[in-house]
Design an enzyme around this catalytic site. Structure first.
Site, PDB file in Angstrom:
ATOM      1  N   SER A 126       0.828  -1.191   0.000  1.00 57.18           N
ATOM      2  CA  SER A 126       0.000   0.000   0.000  1.00 57.18           C
ATOM      3  C   SER A 126       0.873   1.257   0.000  1.00 57.18           C
ATOM      4  CB  SER A 126      -0.952  -0.035   1.193  1.00 57.18           C
ATOM      5  OG  SER A 126      -2.009   0.882   1.036  1.00 57.18           O
TER       6      SER A 126
ATOM      7  N   ASP B 158      -5.303  -3.743  -2.344  1.00 53.26           N
ATOM      8  CA  ASP B 158      -4.300  -3.364  -1.352  1.00 53.26           C
ATOM      9  C   ASP B 158      -3.466  -4.545  -0.846  1.00 53.26           C
ATOM     10  OD1 ASP B 158      -3.284  -2.545   1.432  1.00 53.26           O
ATOM     11  OD2 ASP B 158      -4.148  -0.683   0.687  1.00 53.26           O
TER      12      ASP B 158
END
Length: 333
Positions: free
Chosen positions: A38, A152
């Site tokens: 991320s 993510d």
């Protein structure tokens, strides 16, 4: 020392990674490998490409109003935020560079939503790898890459230690972004639940100050999306009851909005996964950034969070390799 970094996920708290890298560089350490999930993938990729200073200057210039526009809210996308405008700015800073061209090994970790597996992105354009890794579930739309629907990296791997296991380094450092707040003395008159509620409201409303919210509240889409992040009256003002919580009243159960519930759920899950990862691949040094430093979407607080990251890194590094004291002139005999 030759250092390999595992940069964890955590939204805007990932600015702390920049502070850690700054501290390492100031002490003369050589970063020889980096893996990120991320926001960790974004910061790690920019550092590997030699563009982190340029990105830091840009991030430090962001205001609340600018951040709201860059997040690009949507009701029809798979996430409430498209965030393509942010990625456009990152792409402009990065330029046309592939992972294979980077001077140091770099891995962006993402999650294949269909296969349910963690994916290591170690080839191809850096910006595509970053885009795939930052798709926060329910917030930023997933990204299609090489026929896979990617989201993510923190979903399954919030602190990617495994990708740096093979890097030849003197020290491995992991940076987590979901730490608990250190215990602080509390006045006997303060009620914990009320204090917590006030803190939750302040952190939630920090992204949506009245002036910044007004510009988006003019549209139906903006009003619908912003309603998920905080409580706002029809005229864009913060309700008095949301800010004036009497200290004499202690609610039995905190009332959280939809975004607060989702955000807290992700934090809890990632903290648990991080503990398993660190047990399987223990780093030589672990730096933990408290989740109370800022909220996931507080991207206008770059300078503050970078400074906190550098302070935490300095304190942690002093425990393993203290900075040498200032040299004193030799006395004459």
């Amino acid at each position: 020392m030759r250092v390999a970094l595992a940069l964890g996920s955590g939204g805007a708290r990932g600015y702390a990674h920049i502070g850690v890298i700054n501290e390492l560089c100031e002490r003369g350490h050589d970063i020889v490998g980096v893996a990120g999930s991320s926001m960790g993938a974004l910061v790690g990729g920019l550092h590997a490409a030699g563009k982190l200073d340029e990105y830091t200057l840009w991030a430090s210039s962001l205001t609340q109003r600018t951040v709201l526009r860059l997040l690009d809210p949507s009701l029809t996308a798979a996430g409430v935020l498209r965030a393509e405008k942010i990625l456009d700015a990152v792409r402009e800073i990065l330029g046309d560079v592939t992972i294979e061209e980077l001077p140091i090994p770099y891995t962006a970790v993402s999650t294949d939503l269909i296969a349910g597996k963690s994916v290591w992105l170690q080839r191809g354009p850096v910006d595509e790898a970053i885009r795939a890794s930052i798709a926060i579930p329910g917030v930023i739309s997933p990204h299609v890459l090489d026929g896979r629907l990617l989201a993510d990296g923190g979903i399954l791997n919030p602190i990617p230690m495994a990708p740096i296991a093979s890097v030849h380094a003197d020290m491995t450092i992991a940076i987590g972004l979901s730490g608990d707040e250190p215990a602080t003395p509390r006045s006997p008159r303060e009620r914990p639940t009320t204090e917590w509620l006030k803190g939750m409201w302040r952190s939630t409303s920090s992204l949506l100050d009245t002036k910044a919210a007004r510009s988006l509240l003019e549209t139906t889409t903006g009003r619908a999306v912003l309603g998920r992040f905080s409580t706002v009256d029809d005229d864009g003002a913060v309700p008095a009851e949301a800010t004036d919580l009497p200290e004499s009243v202690e609610p039995a159960v905190p009332r959280l909005g939809g975004f607060e519930v989702m955000n807290r759920t992700i934090d809890i899950a990632q903290a648990a996964l991080a503990r398993y990862t660190l047990a399987a691949y223990p780093p030589d040094l672990y730096i933990e950034v408290p989740r109370s430093v800022c909220r996931s979407l507080d991207f206008h607080r770059a300078d503050e969070v970078i400074g906190i990251g550098q302070e935490l890194a300095a304190a942690a590094l002093d425990t393993v390799a203290p900075s040498p004291p200032d040299s004193e002139p030799a006395s004459e005999t």
